[in-house]
Design a protein around this motif. Structure first.
Motif, PDB file in Angstrom:
ATOM      1  N   VAL A   1       2.046  43.164  29.520  1.00 58.06           N
ATOM      2  CA  VAL A   1       2.526  43.157  30.903  1.00 58.06           C
ATOM      3  C   VAL A   1       3.804  42.330  30.947  1.00 58.06           C
ATOM      4  O   VAL A   1       3.812  41.176  30.507  1.00 58.06           O
ATOM      5  CB  VAL A   1       1.491  42.550  31.872  1.00 58.06           C
ATOM      6  CG1 VAL A   1       2.003  42.602  33.309  1.00 58.06           C
ATOM      7  CG2 VAL A   1       0.153  43.271  31.760  1.00 58.06           C
TER       8      VAL A   1
ATOM      9  N   ASP B   1      -2.040  39.147  31.762  1.00 57.97           N
ATOM     10  CA  ASP B   1      -1.388  39.563  30.523  1.00 57.97           C
ATOM     11  C   ASP B   1      -2.323  39.445  29.320  1.00 57.97           C
ATOM     12  O   ASP B   1      -2.330  40.321  28.445  1.00 57.97           O
ATOM     13  CB  ASP B   1      -0.094  38.775  30.291  1.00 57.97           C
ATOM     14  CG  ASP B   1      -0.296  37.265  30.311  1.00 57.97           C
ATOM     15  OD1 ASP B   1      -1.227  36.802  30.974  1.00 57.97           O
ATOM     16  OD2 ASP B   1       0.489  36.554  29.655  1.00 57.97           O
TER      17      ASP B   1
ATOM     18  N   ARG C   1      -4.660  42.431  29.196  1.00 50.22           N
ATOM     19  CA  ARG C   1      -3.978  43.650  28.754  1.00 50.22           C
ATOM     20  C   ARG C   1      -3.709  43.613  27.242  1.00 50.22           C
ATOM     21  O   ARG C   1      -3.834  44.628  26.550  1.00 50.22           O
ATOM     22  CB  ARG C   1      -2.659  43.844  29.515  1.00 50.22           C
ATOM     23  CG  ARG C   1      -2.809  43.906  31.024  1.00 50.22           C
ATOM     24  CD  ARG C   1      -3.788  44.982  31.466  1.00 50.22           C
ATOM     25  NE  ARG C   1      -3.962  44.979  32.908  1.00 50.22           N
ATOM     26  CZ  ARG C   1      -5.077  45.308  33.540  1.00 50.22           C
ATOM     27  NH1 ARG C   1      -6.136  45.680  32.839  1.00 50.22           N
ATOM     28  NH2 ARG C   1      -5.161  45.280  34.844  1.00 50.22           N
TER      29      ARG C   1
ATOM     30  N   GLU D   1      -6.999  44.360  25.624  1.00 48.11           N
ATOM     31  CA  GLU D   1      -7.360  45.770  25.774  1.00 48.11           C
ATOM     32  C   GLU D   1      -6.649  46.634  24.744  1.00 48.11           C
ATOM     33  O   GLU D   1      -7.230  47.576  24.195  1.00 48.11           O
ATOM     34  CB  GLU D   1      -7.043  46.242  27.201  1.00 48.11           C
ATOM     35  CG  GLU D   1      -8.018  45.707  28.239  1.00 48.11           C
ATOM     36  CD  GLU D   1      -7.608  46.057  29.659  1.00 48.11           C
ATOM     37  OE1 GLU D   1      -8.463  45.944  30.556  1.00 48.11           O
ATOM     38  OE2 GLU D   1      -6.433  46.424  29.871  1.00 48.11           O
TER      39      GLU D   1
END
Length: 370
Positions: A128, A297, A300, A303
């Motif tokens: 991000v 962030d 993400r 992930e």
């Protein structure tokens, strides 16, 4: 003067997450014959001791928090002072290019480079895009990303995007694709736990409860290496000392990449540099993203790593010691699952990221004739 090495200025805030990739780029550019200057903030005294720059310029900066309107004027004025100072330095040293690594300490140098007509790039370590980089993307010549998909990139900056990966330091590259350690039911199981200051505090409270919930059979072969804050050391050491297993506790590991390479499994936060080093070395991880992190962030980042099959996400709010102990035990005795995740981690890593970002920097430097 004839014979002088061309100069590149790197701008990075004084935290490991920003300085480590900047250091990796500096190491690569120095090998290519460039001189390096670093522009940063006061925190460089804690994190930048080994940064390979011939000069370090500490420039005023501040985070603009719109949620605290009374602080905005003072912080904006501090950023303006930083911009004026950065502009004066850049006009004097005349770099070929400026590369920023996010955070508000990058703001004055990148803005000054834009105003002076010096080519520049902002590199974002996370999946991000950071708030400072989002604003700076309109002024920078290029935007470099660690991940194939960079969330939050402004529409007008998408044509500037170059995917390079997140550079890792030479100390991590020395462990690149290290063979996965042998693991049978009788051999030691090497578990590494770390997470920066905030992660070390949480893991210092949580992991003793997890270890206490493990079976005697699991403890018999466990070798735990854990980062523990100095103020928590005695308490954690006492908790572990009452159990029968092997452990090594330290406040900070100077040789963290070697520790990662020696591990079978890592339990950690999911900062960008951590994910990058896990991928380059090739080790699976259980990731506990920092809660309430700006723009999520760390979640993400985790992930992306988990989607590649390289690890597992466990939100901090949902963690329970007994269930976590059971999960560790399952992974430990299903060795094929860990070895496969280690292979997937390598597939996620970008060991050539520093080289790719250096190529981009050289391209930008070649467009600057003076």
């Amino acid at each position: 003067m004839a014979g002088e090495r061309p100069l590149i200025v790197l701008a990075a805030g004084g935290t490991g997450g920003h300085l480590f990739p900047a250091q990796a780029l500096a190491e690569e550019l120095r090998r290519r014959g460039y001189d390096i200057h670093l522009m940063t903030d006061e925190r460089v005294r804690d994190y930048g001791k080994n940064f390979p720059a011939s000069a370090t310029h500490v420039v005023p900066s501040a985070t603009l928090s719109l949620g605290k309107p009374l602080q905005v004027p003072g912080r904006a004025f501090r950023l303006y002072r930083g911009y004026r100072q950065a502009r004066g330095i850049l006009a004097s040293v005349k770099p070929k290019a400026v590369v920023g690594f996010g955070g508000y300490p990058s703001f004055p140098p990148i803005l000054a480079a834009s105003r002076l007509g010096i080519p520049s790039c902002v590199h974002d370590q996370n999946a991000v895009m950071g708030r400072a980089n989002r604003m700076l993307s309109r002024f920078a010549t290029r935007v470099a990303s660690s991940f194939p998909v960079l969330m939050g990139l402004p529409e007008q900056a998408k044509s500037k995007l170059v995917v390079t990966g997140n550079p890792v330091r030479d100390i991590a590259l020395q462990e690149k694709a290290a063979p996965y350690p042998s693991l049978t039911a009788q051999e030691p199981f090497n578990l590494l736990v770390f997470g920066g200051s905030q992660g070390a505090r949480f893991f210092g409270e949580f992991m003793p409860k997890v270890i206490a919930a493990l079976s005697p059979e699991m403890l018999a072969t466990l070798h735990l290496v854990q980062q523990v804050r100095p103020e928590d050391m005695e308490q954690v050491k006492s908790a572990y000392g009452s159990l029968s297993f092997s452990f090594d506790l330290q406040p900070f590991f100077m040789d963290m990449p070697k520790r990662i390479a020696a591990s079978h499994l890592v339990v950690c936060r999911s900062g960008a540099s951590t994910i990058a080093e896990l991928g380059v070395i090739g080790r699976p991880a259980i990731m506990v993203p920092l809660p309430h992190a700006l723009d999520n962030d760390q979640l993400r980042n985790a992930e992306s790593f988990a989607k590649a099959g390289a690890g597992w996400i466990r939100p901090q709010a949902e963690l329970e010691p007994k269930a976590f102990a059971q999960f560790l035990t399952r992974l430990r005795y299903q060795q094929g699952e860990l070895a496969e995740a280690a292979e997937k981690a390598l597939g996620h890593g970008r060991p050539d990221a520093a080289s790719r970002l250096a190529d981009l920097t050289e391209f930008l430097a070649g467009t600057h004739s003076k």
